[in-house]
Design a protein around this motif. Structure first.
Motif, PDB file in Angstrom:
ATOM      1  N   GLY A  97      35.704  32.518  32.205  1.00  0.00           N
ATOM      2  CA  GLY A  97      34.886  33.203  31.222  1.00  0.00           C
ATOM      3  C   GLY A  97      33.882  32.314  30.519  1.00  0.00           C
ATOM      4  N   SER A 152      36.481  38.607  38.225  1.00  0.00           N
ATOM      5  CA  SER A 152      36.157  38.114  36.878  1.00  0.00           C
ATOM      6  C   SER A 152      35.316  39.145  36.139  1.00  0.00           C
ATOM      7  CB  SER A 152      35.401  36.788  36.965  1.00  0.00           C
ATOM      8  OG  SER A 152      34.162  36.982  37.640  1.00  0.00           O
ATOM      9  N   GLY A 205      32.822  38.253  33.931  1.00  0.00           N
ATOM     10  CA  GLY A 205      31.473  37.781  33.636  1.00  0.00           C
ATOM     11  C   GLY A 205      30.521  37.996  34.800  1.00  0.00           C
TER      12      GLY A 205
END
Length: 395
Positions: free
Chosen positions: A98, A142, A144
């Motif tokens: 992150g 993820s 992001g």
């Protein structure tokens, strides 16, 4: 002031210790590459973080993570696969954590480049494919949006470019290494040829002269009391033979000191123009020499080789033939080559054993692309036959 053996050893040991203290150029290059790439990633990621306010703040742990991903590059040349794997894992987990996205993927890319150069394109292709698969897996799991909006083909092209450039440099380095090895092998062959050439020259000069001196010394010792005039004549022959030997040896050593590899230089004094001297030497020990035919005009290398072969042949007659009274030397030209036959009328000759003299004559002939044979004759004597190609004179 003399130097003791211990002093030399201590100095060599001290030089060796310094080489262990100071890193070599490769180690310095690895450190510089790691510093440059780490600085680039840190700076670019810091700037990218300003455009990603939703990402996790880039704190000391994040910076340490980026630095840790760069550190394996220090050992990349020695442990390329391990360095690539560690750098890839750290880069992928950084993206997954992150923290702000950035060019940290450059670090495993650099490791992949070194892996290609060290292990080859096949291993690097498997490693690069695994990196791409893991990259998209992390991107899909993820939160992001750290991966640039490039299609899969773009990332594949980037990995392929890294592997392609690494492969090209690997092949170039291999070609350079092969060239250096060929040059070293060529230099070694030249040195070996020089050594053999000088050995042949020294053997021919020394063997011929010592054979003459030995025979004449025996004559002088035998007739010293009864026929002093003949003893004096034998001693004069010994003086002349030793003087000629010293002159030839001096010329050979001068060539050796000067490092000149030209065969003609080493054999400047060896020419069939001086055949009369060889005939005189043989006749001085009671052997008649009959010359038939003419060698004609010869290039210096062929002329010198023919002279040395004739010289060694007459030396062998003087040293080894059984009661010879005459030697016949036959010259002829056939199919662009000089044919020379030396035959004695000794008795009971047998098949020759390959010694330095016969080996040297064969090497001289074969070095010019010719042929050489030595055998006993039906009549009981010995025959040497050499065929030496004579290049056509330029028109």
């Amino acid at each position: 002031m003399e130097e003791s053996p211990g002093d030399g050893y201590a100095r060599r040991r001290s030089r060796g210790s310094f080489s262990g203290v100071f890193p070599g150029r490769r180690q310095v290059g690895d450190v510089l590459r790691t510093l440059v790439l780490a600085g680039f990633v840190l700076g670019a990621t810091t700037m990218a973080a300003r455009q990603q306010p939703e990402a996790r703040a880039l704190d000391p742990v994040g910076y340490g993570w980026l630095v840790a991903a760069a550190l394996p590059l220090l050992a990349c040349r020695r442990y390329p696969m391990l360095a690539f794997a560690v750098s890839s894992v750290l880069a992928l987990t950084y993206y997954w954590s992150g923290y702000p996205g950035g060019p940290v993927i450059v670090l495993p890319g650099a490791a992949l480049f070194v892996l290609t150069r060290v292990r080859g394109p096949a291993t690097a292709s498997v490693a690069g494919g695994a990196l791409l698969a893991a990259l998209y897996l992390v991107h899909g799991t993820s939160d992001g949006d750290w991966l640039p909006p490039l299609p899969a083909a773009g990332l594949v092209a980037g990995v392929a470019a890294v592997i392609g450039i690494g492969t090209a440099l690997r092949h170039r380095k291999a070609a350079q290494r092969a060239t250096r090895e060929q040059q070293a092998e060529h230099a070694q062959r030249l040195a070996e040829q020089d050594r053999l050439r000088v050995a042949r020259e020294v053997h021919d000069v020394v063997a011929h002269s010592l054979a003459m001196i030995n025979v004449q010394a025996g004559v002088a010792a035998h007739v010293a009391d009864r026929r002093p005039e003949e003893a004096r004549k034998a001693l004069q022959h010994i003086k002349e033979a030793s003087a000629e030997a010293l002159t030839d040896l001096r010329a050979t050593l001068e060539v050796l000191r000067g490092g000149d590899r030209k065969e003609g230089v080493a054999e400047a004094s060896a020419s069939l123009r001086h055949i009369a001297e060889l005939i005189d030497h043989a006749q001085a020990v009671g052997i008649d020499v009959y010359v038939r035919g003419e060698p004609g005009d010869l290039p210096p290398d062929v002329d010198g080789a023919a002279y040395r072969i004739l010289q060694e042949s007459l030396t062998n007659v003087i040293r080894h033939a059984n009661q010879p009274s005459s030697v016949t030397v036959q010259f002829g030209r056939r199919d662009g080559a000089l044919e020379m036959v030396v035959r004695d009328d000794g008795m009971g000759a047998t098949a020759p054993r390959l010694g330095n003299g016969l080996r040297g004559m064969r090497e001289r002939s074969e070095a010019l692309g010719g042929r050489f044979t030595a055998s006993a004759t039906v009549e009981g004597g010995f025959e040497v036959r050499a065929t030496l190609p004579v290049p056509a004179a330029p028109s």
